[in-house]
Design a protein around this motif. Structure first.
Motif, PDB file in Angstrom:
ATOM      1  N   THR A  53       0.830  -1.215   0.000  1.00 22.93           N
ATOM      2  CA  THR A  53       0.000   0.000   0.000  1.00 22.93           C
ATOM      3  C   THR A  53       0.860   1.258   0.000  1.00 22.93           C
ATOM      4  O   THR A  53       0.505   2.246  -0.649  1.00 22.93           O
ATOM      5  CB  THR A  53      -0.967   0.021   1.203  1.00 22.93           C
ATOM      6  OG1 THR A  53      -0.213  -0.161   2.405  1.00 22.93           O
ATOM      7  CG2 THR A  53      -2.022  -1.045   1.081  1.00 22.93           C
ATOM      8  N   ASN A  54       1.985   1.239   0.712  1.00 24.43           N
ATOM      9  CA  ASN A  54       2.873   2.401   0.719  1.00 24.43           C
ATOM     10  C   ASN A  54       3.606   2.550  -0.606  1.00 24.43           C
ATOM     11  O   ASN A  54       3.804   3.665  -1.098  1.00 24.43           O
ATOM     12  CB  ASN A  54       3.871   2.327   1.870  1.00 24.43           C
ATOM     13  CG  ASN A  54       3.247   2.672   3.205  1.00 24.43           C
ATOM     14  OD1 ASN A  54       2.117   3.146   3.270  1.00 24.43           O
ATOM     15  ND2 ASN A  54       3.963   2.419   4.273  1.00 24.43           N
ATOM     16  N   GLU A  56       2.420   1.684  -3.442  1.00 20.63           N
ATOM     17  CA  GLU A  56       1.408   2.209  -4.356  1.00 20.63           C
ATOM     18  C   GLU A  56       1.296   3.733  -4.200  1.00 20.63           C
ATOM     19  O   GLU A  56       1.166   4.464  -5.184  1.00 20.63           O
ATOM     20  CB  GLU A  56       0.063   1.542  -4.072  1.00 20.63           C
ATOM     21  CG  GLU A  56      -1.065   2.055  -4.942  1.00 20.63           C
ATOM     22  CD  GLU A  56      -2.410   1.466  -4.575  1.00 20.63           C
ATOM     23  OE1 GLU A  56      -3.214   1.260  -5.498  1.00 20.63           O
ATOM     24  OE2 GLU A  56      -2.674   1.205  -3.371  1.00 20.63           O
ATOM     25  N   VAL A  76      -5.611   6.471  -5.595  1.00 17.66           N
ATOM     26  CA  VAL A  76      -5.389   5.065  -5.224  1.00 17.66           C
ATOM     27  C   VAL A  76      -6.666   4.389  -4.733  1.00 17.66           C
ATOM     28  O   VAL A  76      -6.632   3.225  -4.304  1.00 17.66           O
ATOM     29  CB  VAL A  76      -4.261   4.924  -4.170  1.00 17.66           C
ATOM     30  CG1 VAL A  76      -2.935   5.390  -4.734  1.00 17.66           C
ATOM     31  CG2 VAL A  76      -4.608   5.653  -2.881  1.00 17.66           C
ATOM     32  N   ARG A  78      -8.625   4.882  -2.058  1.00 15.49           N
ATOM     33  CA  ARG A  78      -8.624   4.522  -0.645  1.00 15.49           C
ATOM     34  C   ARG A  78      -9.204   5.676   0.164  1.00 15.49           C
ATOM     35  O   ARG A  78      -9.278   6.797  -0.303  1.00 15.49           O
ATOM     36  CB  ARG A  78      -7.198   4.203  -0.174  1.00 15.49           C
ATOM     37  CG  ARG A  78      -6.669   2.920  -0.780  1.00 15.49           C
ATOM     38  CD  ARG A  78      -5.260   2.588  -0.359  1.00 15.49           C
ATOM     39  NE  ARG A  78      -5.037   2.719   1.057  1.00 15.49           N
ATOM     40  CZ  ARG A  78      -3.843   3.034   1.561  1.00 15.49           C
ATOM     41  NH1 ARG A  78      -2.807   3.254   0.794  1.00 15.49           N
ATOM     42  NH2 ARG A  78      -3.691   3.142   2.869  1.00 15.49           N
ATOM     43  N   GLU A  82      -6.967   6.839   6.010  1.00 10.95           N
ATOM     44  CA  GLU A  82      -5.967   5.771   5.901  1.00 10.95           C
ATOM     45  C   GLU A  82      -4.747   6.260   5.140  1.00 10.95           C
ATOM     46  O   GLU A  82      -3.599   6.006   5.533  1.00 10.95           O
ATOM     47  CB  GLU A  82      -6.558   4.556   5.178  1.00 10.95           C
ATOM     48  CG  GLU A  82      -7.670   3.860   5.914  1.00 10.95           C
ATOM     49  CD  GLU A  82      -8.349   2.806   5.048  1.00 10.95           C
ATOM     50  OE1 GLU A  82      -7.882   2.537   3.919  1.00 10.95           O
ATOM     51  OE2 GLU A  82      -9.368   2.260   5.501  1.00 10.95           O
ATOM     52  N   VAL A  83      -4.980   6.957   4.039  1.00 13.18           N
ATOM     53  CA  VAL A  83      -3.876   7.473   3.225  1.00 13.18           C
ATOM     54  C   VAL A  83      -3.092   8.510   4.017  1.00 13.18           C
ATOM     55  O   VAL A  83      -1.856   8.530   3.980  1.00 13.18           O
ATOM     56  CB  VAL A  83      -4.394   8.053   1.888  1.00 13.18           C
ATOM     57  CG1 VAL A  83      -3.296   8.764   1.133  1.00 13.18           C
ATOM     58  CG2 VAL A  83      -4.996   6.931   1.045  1.00 13.18           C
ATOM     59  N   ASN A  86      -0.737   6.704   6.339  1.00 11.06           N
ATOM     60  CA  ASN A  86       0.397   6.129   5.599  1.00 11.06           C
ATOM     61  C   ASN A  86       1.358   7.202   5.118  1.00 11.06           C
ATOM     62  O   ASN A  86       2.582   7.032   5.192  1.00 11.06           O
ATOM     63  CB  ASN A  86      -0.087   5.305   4.410  1.00 11.06           C
ATOM     64  CG  ASN A  86      -0.847   4.063   4.813  1.00 11.06           C
ATOM     65  OD1 ASN A  86      -1.839   3.721   4.190  1.00 11.06           O
ATOM     66  ND2 ASN A  86      -0.416   3.379   5.857  1.00 11.06           N
TER      67      ASN A  86
END
Length: 135
Positions: A53-54, A56, A76, A78, A82-83, A86
């Motif tokens: 995920t990171n 990406e 992405v 999301r 959450e983003v 990250n």
């Protein structure tokens, strides 16, 4: 010119040149604010930082140059909270920078590639894991 971030795993931070850098700061000389090296203390930390995920997120930042974390989240597909979490983790490790863009924060990447190095012994790995270790 290719800008490379050199990443080592399981080593102490490289302090070579620290004294020269601090001296240059004391003398008001220009100092490159972007580190060319990152030391990661354990494989568990490495795995957390470079999880898919990171990666990406890093790829989307480089390819699309989003103007905000919210735009990055849309790219992405999301949820923004959450983003944001990250992105702040990546920023804490110096993998991205967050520039003020009005009320938003614009994520940027200053390097073109990673170079990984370091010796990772099979015995005595610091995995920060609660999993049982075989004798």
């Amino acid at each position: 010119m290719t800008r490379t971030l050199h990443i080592t795993i399981g080593t102490r931070p490289d302090r070579n040149g620290l004294e020269d850098t601090l001296g240059a700061i004391d003398e008001d000389e220009d100092v490159d604010p972007k580190p060319s090296r990152l030391s990661i203390e354990s494989l568990a930390t490495f795995g957390r930082i470079f999880r898919p995920t990171n990666l990406e997120l890093l790829e989307a930042i480089v390819e699309h140059n989003p103007s905000s974390i919210r735009e990055l989240a849309r790219l992405v597909e999301r949820h923004p909270p959450e983003v944001t979490e990250n992105v702040h983790e990546l920023a804490d490790y110096g993998l991205i920078e967050l520039e003020d863009n009005g009320r938003a924060k614009r994520p940027t990447v200053w390097y073109d590639e990673f170079e990984f190095s370091g010796d990772v012994p099979i015995r005595g790995l610091d995995t920060d894991s609660d999993a049982p270790v075989a004798p």
